[in-house]
Design a protein around this motif. Sequence first.
Motif, PDB file in Angstrom:
ATOM      1  N   ILE A  19      -1.703   0.933   0.507  1.00 45.71           N
ATOM      2  CA  ILE A  19      -2.578   1.985   1.338  1.00 45.71           C
ATOM      3  C   ILE A  19      -2.641   3.295   0.340  1.00 45.71           C
ATOM      4  O   ILE A  19      -1.384   3.545  -0.278  1.00 45.71           O
ATOM      5  N   ARG A  21      -2.597   7.034  -1.065  1.00 52.21           N
ATOM      6  CA  ARG A  21      -1.826   8.165  -0.903  1.00 52.21           C
ATOM      7  C   ARG A  21      -2.910   9.288  -0.792  1.00 52.21           C
ATOM      8  O   ARG A  21      -3.772   9.176  -1.506  1.00 52.21           O
ATOM      9  N   SER A  96      -7.546   0.187   6.765  1.00 50.72           N
ATOM     10  CA  SER A  96      -6.964  -0.307   5.225  1.00 50.72           C
ATOM     11  C   SER A  96      -5.757  -1.174   5.486  1.00 50.72           C
ATOM     12  O   SER A  96      -4.685  -0.514   6.481  1.00 50.72           O
ATOM     13  N   GLU A 102       0.797  -4.173   6.951  1.00 51.60           N
ATOM     14  CA  GLU A 102       0.729  -2.785   7.532  1.00 51.60           C
ATOM     15  C   GLU A 102      -0.626  -2.067   7.486  1.00 51.60           C
ATOM     16  O   GLU A 102      -1.366  -2.375   6.480  1.00 51.60           O
ATOM     17  N   ASN A 103      -0.841  -0.965   8.406  1.00 55.02           N
ATOM     18  CA  ASN A 103      -2.300  -0.792   8.289  1.00 55.02           C
ATOM     19  C   ASN A 103      -2.350   0.999   8.422  1.00 55.02           C
ATOM     20  O   ASN A 103      -1.615   1.388   9.026  1.00 55.02           O
ATOM     21  N   ALA A 104      -3.557   1.344   7.889  1.00 63.24           N
ATOM     22  CA  ALA A 104      -3.721   2.668   8.049  1.00 63.24           C
ATOM     23  C   ALA A 104      -5.097   2.835   8.559  1.00 63.24           C
ATOM     24  O   ALA A 104      -6.070   2.310   8.148  1.00 63.24           O
ATOM     25  N   THR A 106      -8.438   5.531  10.370  1.00 59.04           N
ATOM     26  CA  THR A 106      -9.041   6.634  10.645  1.00 59.04           C
ATOM     27  C   THR A 106     -10.179   6.247  11.630  1.00 59.04           C
ATOM     28  O   THR A 106     -10.895   5.592  11.170  1.00 59.04           O
TER      29      THR A 106
END
Length: 307
Positions: A19, A21, A96, A102-104, A106
């Motif tokens: 993911i 930065r 993402s 794992e995810n991020a 918005t």
Amino acid sequence: MVFVFGSVNIDLVCRVAAIARPGETVLSTRYEQLFGGKGANQAVAAARASSVPVVFAGAVGKDELGRAAREQLMAEGIETDNLADGSERTGCAFISIDAHGENAITVASGANLEARAEAIDAALFRPAAVLVLQMEIPLAEIVAAAERMRAAGGRVVVNLAPVPEDLSQRDLARILAASDILVVNEGELAAAAKLAGIGAQTIPETAVALAQHYNVVVIATLGADGVLIAEGMGEPQRLSALPVEVVDTTGAGDTFVGVFASALAGGMATAQAARRGAAAASLACRKMGAQTAMPTAAEIDAALAGA
């Protein structure tokens, strides 16, 4: 009846090695357009998990995405008479997912901010209903819906996700005063405890203290560590997650909430409903996406039978 009042989004999902930065650009070979929104996800999970009727209230845009989202909910057997057409565009989530699942995320709220509790059919607020709420629509509308259901004698399940940046101690107290069950993950549990003035403790101690403070049942979803149920008195109860190969954790929490609510509305006790929800959440991690990965009632039954 399960009555979900919440958000509807279209998810734009891409897979990345890691993911991004701050200030970094990462590339993905492709993306997928999927149906999402915490409210819609929980409604779909509930509808697939049992034959209990599911009703959805919220708002989408008068656009192609909104029409598609409405049709998708209806295809799942969910009543959408209380899904309004807002003036803003349909909400979107940009997701993402890394190599570990794992995810991020918005979220652009769009029409979700136009969801109004006062516009909901009064007949939905009744003793036989389980109202499910999340935090992707305006806080004032969440409170208003919870208070209407409490006054009508129905049950209220609040998923404190995502925790609003401007959530105050007074706001949380008002929501939980009209609620029966609070569902949180580890981070949300810590945020709620901080707002309540509860000092740093272990996760079980924090859950029990929060349950006692607000006189609600607290259910903490802990990923691979399963689920913790605190009812304010005595030791909290632990339920194990199912061992699965994790592909994508997106929507696992929503799967738990929806399946738990449908089991509760179907007459199961809290712990039994939470066990069903935990099994379903584990199964949802085996596939990519939120709604696309949610299991059917038959899949949940088979998994529980083999557990």
